[in-house]
Scaffold this motif. Sequence first.
Motif, PDB file in Angstrom:
ATOM      1  N   LYS A  91       0.821  -1.039   0.028  1.00 33.91           N
ATOM      2  CA  LYS A  91       0.034  -0.238   0.101  1.00 33.91           C
ATOM      3  C   LYS A  91       0.981   1.343   0.156  1.00 33.91           C
ATOM      4  O   LYS A  91       1.927   1.370   0.342  1.00 33.91           O
ATOM      5  N   GLN A  92       0.262   2.273  -0.306  1.00 33.49           N
ATOM      6  CA  GLN A  92       0.957   3.623  -0.418  1.00 33.49           C
ATOM      7  C   GLN A  92       1.669   3.755   0.794  1.00 33.49           C
ATOM      8  O   GLN A  92       1.219   3.774   1.874  1.00 33.49           O
ATOM      9  N   GLY A  93       2.827   4.170   0.691  1.00 32.38           N
ATOM     10  CA  GLY A  93       3.529   4.460   2.110  1.00 32.38           C
ATOM     11  C   GLY A  93       4.252   3.176   2.688  1.00 32.38           C
ATOM     12  O   GLY A  93       4.997   3.464   3.838  1.00 32.38           O
ATOM     13  N   ASP A  94       4.025   2.000   2.334  1.00 33.21           N
ATOM     14  CA  ASP A  94       4.481   0.647   2.945  1.00 33.21           C
ATOM     15  C   ASP A  94       6.138   0.578   2.849  1.00 33.21           C
ATOM     16  O   ASP A  94       6.839   0.880   1.985  1.00 33.21           O
ATOM     17  N   PHE A 106      14.843   5.824  -5.510  1.00 31.45           N
ATOM     18  CA  PHE A 106      13.459   5.298  -5.196  1.00 31.45           C
ATOM     19  C   PHE A 106      13.768   4.985  -3.743  1.00 31.45           C
ATOM     20  O   PHE A 106      14.625   4.375  -2.961  1.00 31.45           O
ATOM     21  N   ASP A 107      12.515   5.465  -2.886  1.00 32.20           N
ATOM     22  CA  ASP A 107      12.454   5.190  -1.485  1.00 32.20           C
ATOM     23  C   ASP A 107      11.580   4.040  -1.241  1.00 32.20           C
ATOM     24  O   ASP A 107      10.411   4.024  -1.025  1.00 32.20           O
ATOM     25  N   TYR A 108      12.184   2.757  -1.250  1.00 29.30           N
ATOM     26  CA  TYR A 108      11.445   1.818  -0.758  1.00 29.30           C
ATOM     27  C   TYR A 108      10.968   1.516   0.592  1.00 29.30           C
ATOM     28  O   TYR A 108      10.120   0.681   0.735  1.00 29.30           O
ATOM     29  N   SER A 109      11.679   2.433   1.389  1.00 29.92           N
ATOM     30  CA  SER A 109      11.211   2.292   2.665  1.00 29.92           C
ATOM     31  C   SER A 109       9.550   3.117   3.013  1.00 29.92           C
ATOM     32  O   SER A 109       8.912   2.875   3.912  1.00 29.92           O
ATOM     33  N   LYS A 110       9.075   3.883   2.112  1.00 28.54           N
ATOM     34  CA  LYS A 110       7.975   4.758   1.828  1.00 28.54           C
ATOM     35  C   LYS A 110       7.629   4.492   0.415  1.00 28.54           C
ATOM     36  O   LYS A 110       7.430   5.340  -0.144  1.00 28.54           O
ATOM     37  N   SER A 165      -6.107   2.412  -7.189  1.00 29.90           N
ATOM     38  CA  SER A 165      -6.258   1.870  -5.640  1.00 29.90           C
ATOM     39  C   SER A 165      -5.288   2.221  -4.550  1.00 29.90           C
ATOM     40  O   SER A 165      -5.391   1.975  -3.478  1.00 29.90           O
ATOM     41  N   GLY A 166      -4.048   2.942  -5.035  1.00 31.69           N
ATOM     42  CA  GLY A 166      -2.985   3.260  -4.074  1.00 31.69           C
ATOM     43  C   GLY A 166      -2.400   2.011  -3.663  1.00 31.69           C
ATOM     44  O   GLY A 166      -1.784   1.991  -2.552  1.00 31.69           O
ATOM     45  N   ARG A 167      -2.428   0.743  -4.237  1.00 29.63           N
ATOM     46  CA  ARG A 167      -1.701  -0.359  -3.843  1.00 29.63           C
ATOM     47  C   ARG A 167      -1.332  -1.125  -5.158  1.00 29.63           C
ATOM     48  O   ARG A 167      -1.532  -0.882  -6.223  1.00 29.63           O
ATOM     49  N   ILE A 168      -0.329  -2.154  -4.897  1.00 30.62           N
ATOM     50  CA  ILE A 168       0.127  -3.225  -5.862  1.00 30.62           C
ATOM     51  C   ILE A 168       0.279  -4.656  -5.310  1.00 30.62           C
ATOM     52  O   ILE A 168       0.060  -4.584  -4.056  1.00 30.62           O
ATOM     53  N   SER A 169       0.250  -5.525  -6.080  1.00 34.66           N
ATOM     54  CA  SER A 169       0.475  -6.814  -5.584  1.00 34.66           C
ATOM     55  C   SER A 169       1.827  -7.003  -5.195  1.00 34.66           C
ATOM     56  O   SER A 169       2.838  -6.866  -5.661  1.00 34.66           O
ATOM     57  N   ARG A 170       1.951  -7.660  -4.124  1.00 29.55           N
ATOM     58  CA  ARG A 170       3.194  -8.030  -3.322  1.00 29.55           C
ATOM     59  C   ARG A 170       3.618  -9.398  -3.988  1.00 29.55           C
ATOM     60  O   ARG A 170       4.835  -9.573  -4.188  1.00 29.55           O
ATOM     61  N   LYS A 171       2.786 -10.289  -4.374  1.00 33.75           N
ATOM     62  CA  LYS A 171       3.271 -11.430  -4.658  1.00 33.75           C
ATOM     63  C   LYS A 171       4.108 -11.364  -6.202  1.00 33.75           C
ATOM     64  O   LYS A 171       4.877 -12.000  -6.390  1.00 33.75           O
ATOM     65  N   MET A 172       3.900 -10.382  -6.923  1.00 34.91           N
ATOM     66  CA  MET A 172       4.451 -10.454  -8.388  1.00 34.91           C
ATOM     67  C   MET A 172       5.702  -9.160  -8.095  1.00 34.91           C
ATOM     68  O   MET A 172       5.967  -8.793  -9.267  1.00 34.91           O
ATOM     69  N   PHE A 173       5.755  -8.909  -6.992  1.00 35.56           N
ATOM     70  CA  PHE A 173       6.870  -7.676  -6.766  1.00 35.56           C
ATOM     71  C   PHE A 173       8.216  -8.322  -6.532  1.00 35.56           C
ATOM     72  O   PHE A 173       8.553  -9.115  -5.756  1.00 35.56           O
ATOM     73  N   LEU A 174       9.177  -7.594  -7.461  1.00 36.70           N
ATOM     74  CA  LEU A 174      10.648  -8.023  -7.291  1.00 36.70           C
ATOM     75  C   LEU A 174      11.335  -6.979  -6.639  1.00 36.70           C
ATOM     76  O   LEU A 174      11.389  -5.799  -7.111  1.00 36.70           O
ATOM     77  N   LEU A 175      12.343  -7.200  -5.786  1.00 35.45           N
ATOM     78  CA  LEU A 175      13.142  -6.283  -5.224  1.00 35.45           C
ATOM     79  C   LEU A 175      13.963  -5.717  -6.330  1.00 35.45           C
ATOM     80  O   LEU A 175      14.257  -6.689  -7.201  1.00 35.45           O
ATOM     81  N   LEU A 176      14.554  -4.621  -5.711  1.00 34.40           N
ATOM     82  CA  LEU A 176      15.645  -3.797  -6.897  1.00 34.40           C
ATOM     83  C   LEU A 176      16.475  -4.960  -7.386  1.00 34.40           C
ATOM     84  O   LEU A 176      16.986  -5.218  -8.457  1.00 34.40           O
TER      85      LEU A 176
END
Length: 512
Positions: free
Chosen positions: A324-327, A336-340, A350-361
């Motif tokens: 979610k936005q700010g997580d 990019f600030d991945y801490s926020k 929706s101010g959200r994205i899927s964590r399951k399809m998310f890759l860390l940098l």
Amino acid sequence: MKKYSFLLTLVLGLSLQACKDFLDEPPRGQQNTNNYYTTADECKAAVMGCYSLSDQSDWWQLDRTRMLGDVGSDDAWKGNAIAGDQREFGDFSRFFWLPNNEWFDNRYTHLYQAIGNCNAALVGIAKAPIDAELQKQLIGEVKFIRAYNYFELVKGFGGVPLVLQPVTAEEALTYKRATAEECYNQIIQDFKDAADALPEKNARAAIDKGRATKGAANAYLAKAYLFTEKWAESQQYAERVISSNQYNLNDDFSRVWSVSNPNGSESIFEFNYNANQTFNLGTSLTVVMRSRADGGWGFNTPSSNLEQAFVRENDPRLKWTIIKQGDSVDVKTASFDYSKYDTKPSENESGRISRKMFLLLKDRPANESNHSPLNRIELRYADLLLMHAEASYRLGQEDKARTSLNLVRARANRLKPGTVLPRTSTGTQLLNHIWLERRLELAMEGHRYYDLVRQHRLVAVIQAFNAAQVTSTDPYDKGKVKDQITEKNNFFPIPTPQIQLSGGNVEQNPGY
């Protein structure tokens, strides 16, 4: 595109030369179905081609259509708020479904391409002069892939033309739609043949991990019987998988969709990818579904309604399902600030994205689009256990149903002990808890729409979703509704081009 990169090319092109004498020569070095399938290696390559075409080679073919199961439900929106960007996907999200929507035609067309490839391979391998045991296994593997593709067709479109052998273009146009029952009968027979011929997961060599197995075929049999409401058979095949001891929930929920956990302990069937640039391997969904502020395209974003389902249950799986936005998901970098985390709400519904399809940098390859190494899990053990729970409930065996349900909940509880406790419910409440567990455990994995349809509650759930949206106070998607829902949306429309090409032999689904 995939790990299964040995896509069989049956006709090799010849470069043209200026010499007339050369042009008068008969073709040399041309390969076709008549002179292929002469060795075991050629037959194995053909099977790899069947895997490959079942996933296609670019994001707009089959990759993106896996988002339909999320967006066609209360779990997700189109996501990308730019009106002209994939407008037809936005129409899908709102249930404004037209037969000329290209998303339907792409899914229909490319699934049939995969089936056609399987039909050709089945004929070729059957006549190949190879070891009989290897031949049986390869044929079983291809039948599994064909059944998988037909299952993907029928659960969306209903009964479709049942083509089980290679046909000419002219012959293909004469086929009429089979009934859904006829399609499921063939799907079930193919999966049974596959289960008889294939090894278990632990018998696969390391290089073959991810290929179809006996357990995968039995698990899909359990699922096909669940979709046809044959509860005893669904339970029977689910229990074959459970008793095989090939799968477990030992991997923490946080690692199920980790790029560092391919073909994990609960994986029953998944498409394998790597980031090889030379051979153009990989998937694009990690880019397609990531925030536009983070180099993504911003599609298929989770709804606040889905988030609240987790919040009401105090369920720690929320963290590993939705960003979610700010997580905070990582550390701040120079760019990019991945801490926020910024989901770019101005371009995100929706101010959200899927964590399951998310890759860390650190896990993202160069030129990530179409080259992401994150595997696509099509069927996993938690899904199988919840199918077993549902079938057992329908058979009046509530103890068995609770046992399987609570195995899934116990794994979730490990994320934060004391939050996901065993269910003790009975009767209708138990069924509702099983359905809720499917939503929470499998969220954003492409199952929700198809579950709601087979549970005969798609329209009711979306109507309730719309009513809740009107009074929502969420800062991002409040007031947004899916206002076009009707009973016709229990099936996708048959694409207009397919009806036209068939000369009317293929008829439209009701209401379109």
